[in-house]
Design a protein around this motif. Structure first.
Motif, PDB file in Angstrom:
ATOM      1  N   ALA A  37       0.881  -1.166   0.000  1.00  0.00           N
ATOM      2  CA  ALA A  37       0.000   0.000   0.000  1.00  0.00           C
ATOM      3  C   ALA A  37       0.920   1.219   0.000  1.00  0.00           C
ATOM      4  O   ALA A  37       1.862   1.291   0.788  1.00  0.00           O
ATOM      5  CB  ALA A  37      -0.890  -0.014   1.235  1.00  0.00           C
ATOM      6  N   VAL A  38       0.660   2.154  -0.899  1.00  0.00           N
ATOM      7  CA  VAL A  38       1.577   3.280  -1.087  1.00  0.00           C
ATOM      8  C   VAL A  38       0.837   4.604  -0.970  1.00  0.00           C
ATOM      9  O   VAL A  38      -0.386   4.672  -1.050  1.00  0.00           O
ATOM     10  CB  VAL A  38       2.276   3.191  -2.463  1.00  0.00           C
ATOM     11  N   TRP A  39       1.617   5.669  -0.782  1.00  0.00           N
ATOM     12  CA  TRP A  39       1.069   7.017  -0.736  1.00  0.00           C
ATOM     13  C   TRP A  39       2.022   7.962  -1.470  1.00  0.00           C
ATOM     14  O   TRP A  39       3.200   7.663  -1.657  1.00  0.00           O
ATOM     15  CB  TRP A  39       0.843   7.488   0.707  1.00  0.00           C
ATOM     16  N   ALA A  40       1.476   9.100  -1.863  1.00  0.00           N
ATOM     17  CA  ALA A  40       2.266  10.172  -2.478  1.00  0.00           C
ATOM     18  C   ALA A  40       1.692  11.497  -1.988  1.00  0.00           C
ATOM     19  O   ALA A  40       0.494  11.608  -1.733  1.00  0.00           O
ATOM     20  CB  ALA A  40       2.197  10.096  -3.997  1.00  0.00           C
ATOM     21  N   ALA A  41       2.556  12.505  -1.836  1.00  0.00           N
ATOM     22  CA  ALA A  41       2.113  13.812  -1.336  1.00  0.00           C
ATOM     23  C   ALA A  41       2.719  14.937  -2.162  1.00  0.00           C
ATOM     24  O   ALA A  41       3.832  14.821  -2.666  1.00  0.00           O
ATOM     25  CB  ALA A  41       2.523  13.973   0.127  1.00  0.00           C
ATOM     26  N   GLU A  42       1.970  16.026  -2.255  1.00  0.00           N
ATOM     27  CA  GLU A  42       2.433  17.235  -2.941  1.00  0.00           C
ATOM     28  C   GLU A  42       1.907  18.437  -2.183  1.00  0.00           C
ATOM     29  O   GLU A  42       0.697  18.545  -1.996  1.00  0.00           O
ATOM     30  CB  GLU A  42       1.921  17.226  -4.385  1.00  0.00           C
ATOM     31  N   PRO A  43       2.739  19.321  -1.671  1.00  0.00           N
ATOM     32  CA  PRO A  43       4.193  19.302  -1.766  1.00  0.00           C
ATOM     33  C   PRO A  43       4.809  18.345  -0.740  1.00  0.00           C
ATOM     34  O   PRO A  43       4.224  18.089   0.311  1.00  0.00           O
ATOM     35  CB  PRO A  43       4.582  20.743  -1.449  1.00  0.00           C
ATOM     36  N   ALA A  44       5.969  17.871  -1.060  1.00  0.00           N
ATOM     37  CA  ALA A  44       6.671  16.908  -0.200  1.00  0.00           C
ATOM     38  C   ALA A  44       7.087  17.522   1.133  1.00  0.00           C
ATOM     39  O   ALA A  44       7.243  16.816   2.122  1.00  0.00           O
ATOM     40  CB  ALA A  44       7.892  16.358  -0.928  1.00  0.00           C
ATOM     41  N   SER A  45       7.249  18.833   1.184  1.00  0.00           N
ATOM     42  CA  SER A  45       7.751  19.490   2.394  1.00  0.00           C
ATOM     43  C   SER A  45       6.827  19.327   3.594  1.00  0.00           C
ATOM     44  O   SER A  45       7.278  19.371   4.735  1.00  0.00           O
ATOM     45  CB  SER A  45       7.978  20.979   2.115  1.00  0.00           C
ATOM     46  N   VAL A  46       5.543  19.096   3.368  1.00  0.00           N
ATOM     47  CA  VAL A  46       4.606  18.981   4.494  1.00  0.00           C
ATOM     48  C   VAL A  46       4.862  17.705   5.290  1.00  0.00           C
ATOM     49  O   VAL A  46       4.858  17.710   6.510  1.00  0.00           O
ATOM     50  CB  VAL A  46       3.145  19.064   4.002  1.00  0.00           C
ATOM     51  N   LEU A  47       5.110  16.590   4.597  1.00  0.00           N
ATOM     52  CA  LEU A  47       5.375  15.321   5.287  1.00  0.00           C
ATOM     53  C   LEU A  47       6.867  14.997   5.380  1.00  0.00           C
ATOM     54  O   LEU A  47       7.251  14.061   6.065  1.00  0.00           O
ATOM     55  CB  LEU A  47       4.649  14.171   4.591  1.00  0.00           C
TER      56      LEU A  47
END
Length: 126
Positions: A37-47
Motif C-alpha cells: 500500500a503506497v502514498w504520495a504527497a504534494e508538496p513533499a515538504s509537508v510530510l
C-alpha cells in the motif's frame, strides 16, 4: 468460477491534509490482495518526503517512508480512520492527523475510487 486476483485491484483515496507545516494533497492506494500500500504527497515538504508506504494499526493508517514498523520505522503521519472506514466515508468527510513531531492536523477526503482489474473466468469442466 475462478478468480484471477490482480494486485492492481485497489482502493484509491485522495485527501487534503492541513497541518502546522501547511497543506498537502495526499494520494493513498491500498491493494485488495497482495502488494504494498503506497502514498504520495504534494508538496513533499509537508510530510518530509513525497512517496512512501502505508501500514494499518487498528483504526489508524500510518504514512511511512522506506521503513515500515516491522523494521523499526516511525510514521511521518497517522490518519485516524472514521468508524465506517475510508471506503464507506462520504466525500468531504474529515478526521484527525497526528504528525511525527506530535503536532495535530486534519484530513479531508476529496476523492475515492475502486480500481478493479481482476475478472471472473468460467472454467469448462468435463
Amino acid at each position: 468460477m475462478t478468480r484471477n486476483d490482480s494486485p492492481k485491484d485497489e482502493s484509491r483515496f485522495r485527501f487534503i491534509l492541513e497541518t502546522p507545516k501547511g497543506e498537502a494533497g495526499v494520494y493513498v492506494a491500498i491493494p485488495w490482495f497482495e502488494g504494498p500500500a503506497v502514498w504520495a504527497a504534494e508538496p513533499a515538504s509537508v510530510l518530509g518526503r513525497d512517496v512512501g508506504m502505508t501500514f494499518w494499526k487498528g483504526k489508524e493508517l500510518g504514512l511511512f517512508g522506506d521503513v515500515l514498523p516491522q523494521q523499526g520505522g516511525k510514521p511521518l503521519a497517522v490518519l485516524f480512520v472514521p468508524e465506517v472506514g475510508f471506503d464507506e466515508a462520504s466525500l468531504g468527510s474529515t478526521g484527525k492527523v497526528r504528525m511525527a513531531n506530535g503536532a495535530s492536523g486534519t484530513w479531508k477526503l476529496v476523492g475515492k475510487e475502486r480500481f478493479i482489474e481482476s475478472y471472473w473466468k468460467l472454467e469448462k469442466r468435463d
